[in-house]
Write a protein that holds these residues in place. Structure first.
Motif, PDB file in Angstrom:
ATOM      1  N   ARG A  39       0.830  -1.207   0.000  1.00 52.33           N
ATOM      2  CA  ARG A  39       0.000   0.000   0.000  1.00 52.33           C
ATOM      3  C   ARG A  39       0.874   1.271   0.000  1.00 52.33           C
ATOM      4  N   ILE A  91      -8.928  -6.295   2.924  1.00 52.91           N
ATOM      5  CA  ILE A  91      -9.058  -4.901   3.355  1.00 52.91           C
ATOM      6  C   ILE A  91      -8.421  -4.743   4.732  1.00 52.91           C
ATOM      7  N   ARG A 123     -12.020   0.860   8.682  1.00 53.49           N
ATOM      8  CA  ARG A 123     -11.742   0.272   7.366  1.00 53.49           C
ATOM      9  C   ARG A 123     -10.982   1.277   6.507  1.00 53.49           C
ATOM     10  N   GLU A 124      -9.971   0.790   5.830  1.00 57.35           N
ATOM     11  CA  GLU A 124      -9.114   1.687   5.061  1.00 57.35           C
ATOM     12  C   GLU A 124      -9.855   2.392   3.929  1.00 57.35           C
ATOM     13  N   ASN A 125     -10.958   1.799   3.435  1.00 59.44           N
ATOM     14  CA  ASN A 125     -11.694   2.427   2.342  1.00 59.44           C
ATOM     15  C   ASN A 125     -12.862   3.283   2.833  1.00 59.44           C
ATOM     16  N   SER A 126     -12.986   3.457   4.160  1.00 58.11           N
ATOM     17  CA  SER A 126     -14.022   4.338   4.707  1.00 58.11           C
ATOM     18  C   SER A 126     -13.480   5.765   4.787  1.00 58.11           C
ATOM     19  N   SER A 127     -14.401   6.739   4.657  1.00 57.75           N
ATOM     20  CA  SER A 127     -13.977   8.139   4.739  1.00 57.75           C
ATOM     21  C   SER A 127     -14.053   8.624   6.178  1.00 57.75           C
ATOM     22  N   SER A 140     -10.671   8.877   1.975  1.00 59.53           N
ATOM     23  CA  SER A 140     -10.611   7.615   2.708  1.00 59.53           C
ATOM     24  C   SER A 140      -9.355   7.582   3.574  1.00 59.53           C
ATOM     25  N   SER A 180      -6.190   6.669   1.477  1.00 56.20           N
ATOM     26  CA  SER A 180      -5.600   7.737   0.668  1.00 56.20           C
ATOM     27  C   SER A 180      -4.746   8.677   1.517  1.00 56.20           C
TER      28      SER A 180
END
Length: 397
Positions: free
Chosen positions: A226, A282, A304-308, A355, A358
């Motif tokens: 990542r 994830i 969660r890494e893809n949550s904002s 997120s 990012s």
């Protein structure tokens, strides 16, 4: 007081008796030297022959004085018997001292010495001195290889030391000498059962360790893929000592909240939460939010890494605001979020719609102690302006 008076009256009567009646066995001027010479402690010369029945006190003293004149075997046996009496009274420390004294007589009776060692082993065993007990059992077995009591005691010591293989070996050795001994048979069955259980537990532990190591390697590989930077503990300490910024207590709060390790990297927060990789690949991170204005914190155990960020802030500051927000100003639309560049001390403002992944992938962002941390301020508030006044702030592109 009545009892005291009675005692006094009794003594007066006793003394009155002496005034009226002469003591029959009292010494007088003519015979006191003769009478003193009959007392063992004051004798000028002892009789050549002593009858224990007529003069038991003198016989006892002579026995003590001339004990060393007896053969070592007799002395050792007497000490063994004395030690056995202490053992029966469960005074194991005195028993050990007495058995040791018997062994120091260095008598030539190997069977007696073997018994002394075995008995001392038993006393050590009941005191919990397993190594000393085992050493004595071994010494006894060496002197008398077929001494079943010594073999049993040695096997029991190995059991207590959780060395079931050696316990089995001692049991087998004893059963070759006396195959019908029930105690040895029971000991062997228990040792065999415990040995199998220990081997099973060892296999499970190794399999678990292998699985955890594989999962840890996969986790670290994913983090590396990542492009997320993990700040090692020694890097953190060096950079913190070089920094002049205090951040109004936020740094101290972070250090107090998270102290964990993963392959030399601190990764698990004090509550037990740590970054993990789910079945979908994830990453879920423990995340710390710092509110320096009120010296408060919030901890999310699995972000969660893809949550904002706005997803979480909307829940945290939704209908019910925290009790420490006395001015009721911590609404999601009023908040600003920052992460700190741990190398330079600069702050980077985070877009709440972004997120977690990012942000963690940003070149100036690094994860300290396994827990990403973010500073939360109320936009344009007096505290916010004062807090940011002496810091260099960047906005993420």
């Amino acid at each position: 007081m009545a009892q005291s008076d009675d005692s006094d009256d009794g003594m007066d009567a006793f003394m009155d008796k002496f005034r009226t009646q002469k003591y029959k066995n009292a010494f007088n001027e003519s015979n006191w030297e003769e009478e003193f010479d009959k007392v063992p402690m004051f004798m000028k010369t002892a009789p050549k022959e002593i009858d224990p029945l007529k003069n038991p006190d003198l016989a006892c003293i002579q026995s003590i004085i001339h004990d060393d004149d007896r053969p070592p075997e007799e002395q050792a046996k007497s000490l063994k018997d004395e030690g056995n009496e202490y053992f029966k009274e469960k005074d194991y420390k005195k028993a050990i001292v007495t058995y040791t004294a018997g062994l120091k007589k260095n008598c030539s009776d190997s069977d007696l010495n073997a018994i002394l060692y075995t008995n001392r082993a038993a006393a050590h065993f009941y005191l919990g001195n397993m190594r000393s007990a085992l050493n004595d059992a071994t010494a006894a077995k060496k002197l008398k290889p077929d001494h079943i009591k010594a073999i049993i005691r040695g096997a029991q010591c190995w059991m207590e030391l959780r060395n079931y293989a050696d316990a089995l070996q001692w049991c087998d050795e004893g059963l070759r000498i006396l195959p019908t001994d029930k105690k040895l048979q029971e000991l062997r069955a228990t040792a065999d059962k415990q040995k199998r259980a220990a081997e099973r537990d060892s296999r499970k532990a190794k399999a678990k360790e292998k699985k955890e190591r594989s999962e840890r390697d996969a986790l670290l590989a994913t983090i590396k893929e990542r492009g997320i930077r993990l700040l090692k503990p020694e890097q953190r300490r060096r950079r913190c000592s070089d920094s002049e910024d205090d951040d109004d207590g936020a740094e101290g709060s972070t250090a107090a909240m998270a102290e964990l390790h993963l392959d030399g990297l601190s990764t698990q927060e004090a509550t037990g939460a740590q970054v993990y990789l789910d079945e979908q690949g994830i990453l879920h991170w423990p995340v710390l939010f710092l509110y320096p204005e009120y010296r408060q914190t919030d901890f999310i155990s699995a972000f969660r890494e893809n949550s904002s960020f706005i997803d979480h802030l909307a829940v945290m500051f939704g209908e019910e605001l925290p009790p420490w927000d006395t001015d009721r100003k911590y609404h999601p639309q009023n908040l600003q979020l920052f992460f700190e560049d741990h190398e330079k001390g600069h702050l980077y403002e985070v877009d709440l719609a972004k997120s977690l992944l990012s942000v963690l992938q940003h070149s100036r962002c690094s994860v300290k102690e396994g827990t990403p941390s973010f500073i939360v301020l109320v936009k344009e508030s007096p505290f916010c302006k004062q807090f940011l006044s002496d810091k260099k702030v960047h906005r993420l592109k």
